[in-house]
Design a protein around this motif. Structure first.
Motif, PDB file in Angstrom:
ATOM      1  N   TYR A   1       0.883  -1.214   0.071  1.00 54.99           N
ATOM      2  CA  TYR A   1       0.105   0.041  -0.107  1.00 54.99           C
ATOM      3  C   TYR A   1       0.733   1.330  -0.075  1.00 54.99           C
ATOM      4  O   TYR A   1       0.481   2.341  -0.664  1.00 54.99           O
ATOM      5  CB  TYR A   1      -0.824   0.021   1.400  1.00 54.99           C
TER       6      TYR A   1
ATOM      7  N   THR B   1       0.528   4.308   7.318  1.00 55.62           N
ATOM      8  CA  THR B   1      -0.198   3.520   6.305  1.00 55.62           C
ATOM      9  C   THR B   1      -1.146   2.889   7.332  1.00 55.62           C
ATOM     10  O   THR B   1      -2.169   2.882   6.682  1.00 55.62           O
ATOM     11  CB  THR B   1       0.881   2.693   5.573  1.00 55.62           C
ATOM     12  N   LEU B   2      -0.757   2.093   8.215  1.00 55.25           N
ATOM     13  CA  LEU B   2      -1.850   1.184   8.784  1.00 55.25           C
ATOM     14  C   LEU B   2      -2.419   1.803   9.824  1.00 55.25           C
ATOM     15  O   LEU B   2      -1.821   2.551  10.913  1.00 55.25           O
ATOM     16  CB  LEU B   2      -1.052   0.171   9.241  1.00 55.25           C
ATOM     17  N   SER B   3      -3.786   1.593  10.130  1.00 56.61           N
ATOM     18  CA  SER B   3      -4.279   2.012  11.547  1.00 56.61           C
ATOM     19  C   SER B   3      -3.579   1.800  12.514  1.00 56.61           C
ATOM     20  O   SER B   3      -3.758   2.286  13.662  1.00 56.61           O
ATOM     21  CB  SER B   3      -5.755   1.546  11.416  1.00 56.61           C
TER      22      SER B   3
ATOM     23  N   SER C   1      -4.993   6.372   4.465  1.00 59.95           N
ATOM     24  CA  SER C   1      -5.451   4.990   4.119  1.00 59.95           C
ATOM     25  C   SER C   1      -5.778   4.455   5.461  1.00 59.95           C
ATOM     26  O   SER C   1      -5.998   3.056   5.608  1.00 59.95           O
ATOM     27  CB  SER C   1      -4.045   4.336   3.750  1.00 59.95           C
ATOM     28  N   ASN C   2      -6.305   5.202   6.500  1.00 58.92           N
ATOM     29  CA  ASN C   2      -6.579   4.643   8.079  1.00 58.92           C
ATOM     30  C   ASN C   2      -7.856   4.347   7.812  1.00 58.92           C
ATOM     31  O   ASN C   2      -8.552   5.514   7.785  1.00 58.92           O
ATOM     32  CB  ASN C   2      -5.898   5.306   9.103  1.00 58.92           C
ATOM     33  N   THR C   3      -8.525   3.453   8.115  1.00 58.76           N
ATOM     34  CA  THR C   3     -10.042   3.072   8.245  1.00 58.76           C
ATOM     35  C   THR C   3     -10.513   2.321   9.306  1.00 58.76           C
ATOM     36  O   THR C   3     -11.770   2.436   9.371  1.00 58.76           O
ATOM     37  CB  THR C   3     -10.382   2.260   6.781  1.00 58.76           C
ATOM     38  N   ALA C   4      -9.822   2.234  10.481  1.00 58.29           N
ATOM     39  CA  ALA C   4     -10.174   1.681  11.478  1.00 58.29           C
ATOM     40  C   ALA C   4     -11.076   2.727  12.420  1.00 58.29           C
ATOM     41  O   ALA C   4     -11.012   3.943  12.239  1.00 58.29           O
ATOM     42  CB  ALA C   4      -9.303   1.116  12.515  1.00 58.29           C
TER      43      ALA C   4
ATOM     44  N   PHE D   1      -6.623  -2.521  12.291  1.00 58.73           N
ATOM     45  CA  PHE D   1      -7.665  -2.285  11.144  1.00 58.73           C
ATOM     46  C   PHE D   1      -8.434  -3.726  10.997  1.00 58.73           C
ATOM     47  O   PHE D   1      -9.648  -3.633  10.833  1.00 58.73           O
ATOM     48  CB  PHE D   1      -6.880  -2.090   9.887  1.00 58.73           C
TER      49      PHE D   1
ATOM     50  N   LEU E   1      -5.412  -7.711   6.020  1.00 60.79           N
ATOM     51  CA  LEU E   1      -4.441  -7.244   5.082  1.00 60.79           C
ATOM     52  C   LEU E   1      -3.867  -7.942   3.692  1.00 60.79           C
ATOM     53  O   LEU E   1      -4.161  -9.179   3.907  1.00 60.79           O
ATOM     54  CB  LEU E   1      -3.139  -6.473   5.925  1.00 60.79           C
TER      55      LEU E   1
ATOM     56  N   ASN F   1     -10.965  -2.505   3.372  1.00 67.26           N
ATOM     57  CA  ASN F   1      -9.951  -1.889   2.747  1.00 67.26           C
ATOM     58  C   ASN F   1      -8.770  -2.422   2.183  1.00 67.26           C
ATOM     59  O   ASN F   1      -8.007  -2.005   1.319  1.00 67.26           O
ATOM     60  CB  ASN F   1      -9.869  -0.359   3.520  1.00 67.26           C
ATOM     61  N   GLY F   2      -8.329  -3.357   3.056  1.00 66.76           N
ATOM     62  CA  GLY F   2      -7.076  -4.189   3.090  1.00 66.76           C
ATOM     63  C   GLY F   2      -7.020  -4.926   1.753  1.00 66.76           C
ATOM     64  O   GLY F   2      -5.997  -5.251   1.330  1.00 66.76           O
TER      65      GLY F   2
ATOM     66  N   PHE G   1      -5.124   3.534  -3.112  1.00 66.79           N
ATOM     67  CA  PHE G   1      -4.363   4.033  -2.234  1.00 66.79           C
ATOM     68  C   PHE G   1      -3.551   5.564  -2.933  1.00 66.79           C
ATOM     69  O   PHE G   1      -3.355   6.568  -2.105  1.00 66.79           O
ATOM     70  CB  PHE G   1      -3.353   3.292  -1.539  1.00 66.79           C
TER      71      PHE G   1
HETATM   72  C1  1QQ Z   1      -6.019   0.488   7.976  1.00 64.60           C
HETATM   73  C2  1QQ Z   1      -5.973  -0.071   6.478  1.00 64.60           C
HETATM   74  C3  1QQ Z   1      -5.068  -0.685   5.718  1.00 64.60           C
HETATM   75  C4  1QQ Z   1      -5.678  -1.479   4.658  1.00 64.60           C
HETATM   76  C5  1QQ Z   1      -4.133   0.345   5.093  1.00 64.60           C
HETATM   77  C6  1QQ Z   1      -3.628   0.150   4.180  1.00 64.60           C
HETATM   78  O1  1QQ Z   1      -7.150   0.448   5.837  1.00 64.60           O
HETATM   79  O2  1QQ Z   1      -4.868  -0.087   8.437  1.00 64.60           O
HETATM   80  O3  1QQ Z   1      -6.605   1.396   8.279  1.00 64.60           O
END
Ligand code: 1QQ
Length: 382
Positions: free
Chosen positions: A41, A101-103, A124-127, A174, A226, A250-251, A302
């Protein structure tokens, strides 16, 4: 500025007498996973930032000032994200930080930016809970909470599924948040779960969980993973003859899945996102063409989100008077961001304020609706 004065200023900055923010360059930190599994990502994300910053600079920068990216590899690890945030904020004196990059990393590193009153902007954080950290935390990535109900509803409407099996990573912020939101959406939409199975980061053999899932004969698999684990899960599911739809978060939303799960193993994967390569809006066509020309490959969601994020920040900066006093400039940028609206590669964008755990206003989430796509022969189609 005359060249003598410029030289003197450069010398004073180099000697540490004058903070670098006094220079006409606007330094923005980029902390992304450029190595390790999450680089799947992070590299796209960095490319999106570079493309947008180059375009903005070529068009005259921000009121004549140039954007300069200070890029660091946080390796997809939370300890490294903390280190890199500290370096960017306290040593490099950046105006703000994009990433991580990661939550999982954002939850650890964003409090540092919040305490330093420096914007942390995730693309890219979706949590759940990332923007509850505080009012300096922003993201333009659409949350699992917003995306997953729409994804489930679409797959239900299009395939007529009656039940699902659930598989998720239970040691990542995430993947756990994705699980919580899948569970809620399945309950709300009255879809029974045949079994719930888990895995951990670094696992490579998922046959035990998949065999159990196969035994319950589900109409689909709901997968919060992921890519590092999600791709082999798809390969092994198909090997076991589990060819049902896979519903991802999202992963799983990356074109990398086509290389990592080749030969049709990636078919029938459903995801939701505000961005699609199929969207023919002029802003998106411009982005896709420019990305292909610069990086010799197709962009993904991304890259689209980081590209748009750079333009969102540029809009805020155009309305911010940069004084050279870093704390003042950092606060001014924060104050200018919430009201920015922007139509970019991901379509029309605006922010929505999030609350903290006590229900008080905190940071800002994306206010954007997802489009649901399914993979077919190496493509996401709507
Ligand atoms: C998060 C994601 C991952 C898929 C990010 C690349 O959405 O960790 O929140």
């Amino acid at each position: 500025m005359q060249s003598k004065t410029k030289k003197l200023l450069a010398a004073l900055i180099a000697a540490g007498f004058v903070p670098a923010a006094y220079a006409a360059d606007i330094k923005l930190g980029v902390a992304e996973a450029l190595s390790g599994g999450a680089a799947q990502y992070g590299v796209s994300i960095r490319n999106g930032f570079q493309l947008a910053a180059d375009e903005i600079n070529a068009a005259g920068g921000i009121n004549g000032n140039k954007l300069v990216l200070v890029v660091e590899d946080e390796q997809g690890k939370k300890e490294e994200a903390i280190n890199v945030f500290k370096k960017l904020i306290f040593k490099d004196n950046v105006l703000m930080v994009f990433g991580p990059t990661l939550s999982n990393s954002a939850q650890a590193a964003d409090p540092i930016a919040q305490a330093a009153k420096t914007v942390a902007f995730g693309t890219s954080n979706t949590a759940d809970g990332i923007t509850s950290i505080g009012n300096y935390v922003f993201r333009n990535s659409v949350t699992e909470a917003d995306v997953l109900p729409a994804t489930i509803a679409t797959v239900k409407a299009k395939t007529g599924l009656k039940n699902v099996a659930v598989l998720y990573g239970n040691d990542d912020v995430f993947t756990k948040s994705g699980y919580d939101n899948f569970k809620k959406a399945l309950e709300d939409q009255k879809i029974p779960v045949t079994t719930t199975e888990t895995f951990a980061k670094g696992d490579v053999d998922f046959k035990a969980q998949l065999t159990k899932i196969k035994g319950t004969n589900p109409d689909a698999i709901v997968l919060s993973a992921l890519l590092a684990e999600g791709a082999p899960i798809m390969v092994q599911a198909r090997q076991l003859g589990l060819n049902v739809p896979v519903i991802g978060g999202n992963g799983m939303n990356s074109v990398k899945i086509f290389d990592l799960a080749p030969g049709g193993a990636s078919n029938n994967l459903w995801i939701g996102s505000p961005w699609s390569i199929e969207n023919k809006a002029p802003e998106n066509i411009k982005f896709i063409d420019a990305y292909k020309a610069k990086f010799n490959g197709s962009p993904d969601q991304f890259a689209a989100q980081s590209y748009d994020a750079m333009y969102i920040v540029a809009q805020a900066l155009k309305n911010t008077k940069i004084t050279g006093e870093l704390p003042k400039d950092r606060a001014a940028l924060r104050d200018a961001l919430p009201s920015v609206t922007w139509t970019g590669a991901t379509g029309p964008f605006k922010f929505r304020q999030a609350n903290d755990r006590a229900g008080k206003p905190a940071g800002y989430d994306a206010d954007q609706a997802p489009i649901v796509s399914v993979t077919k022969d190496g493509k996401y189609v709507i």
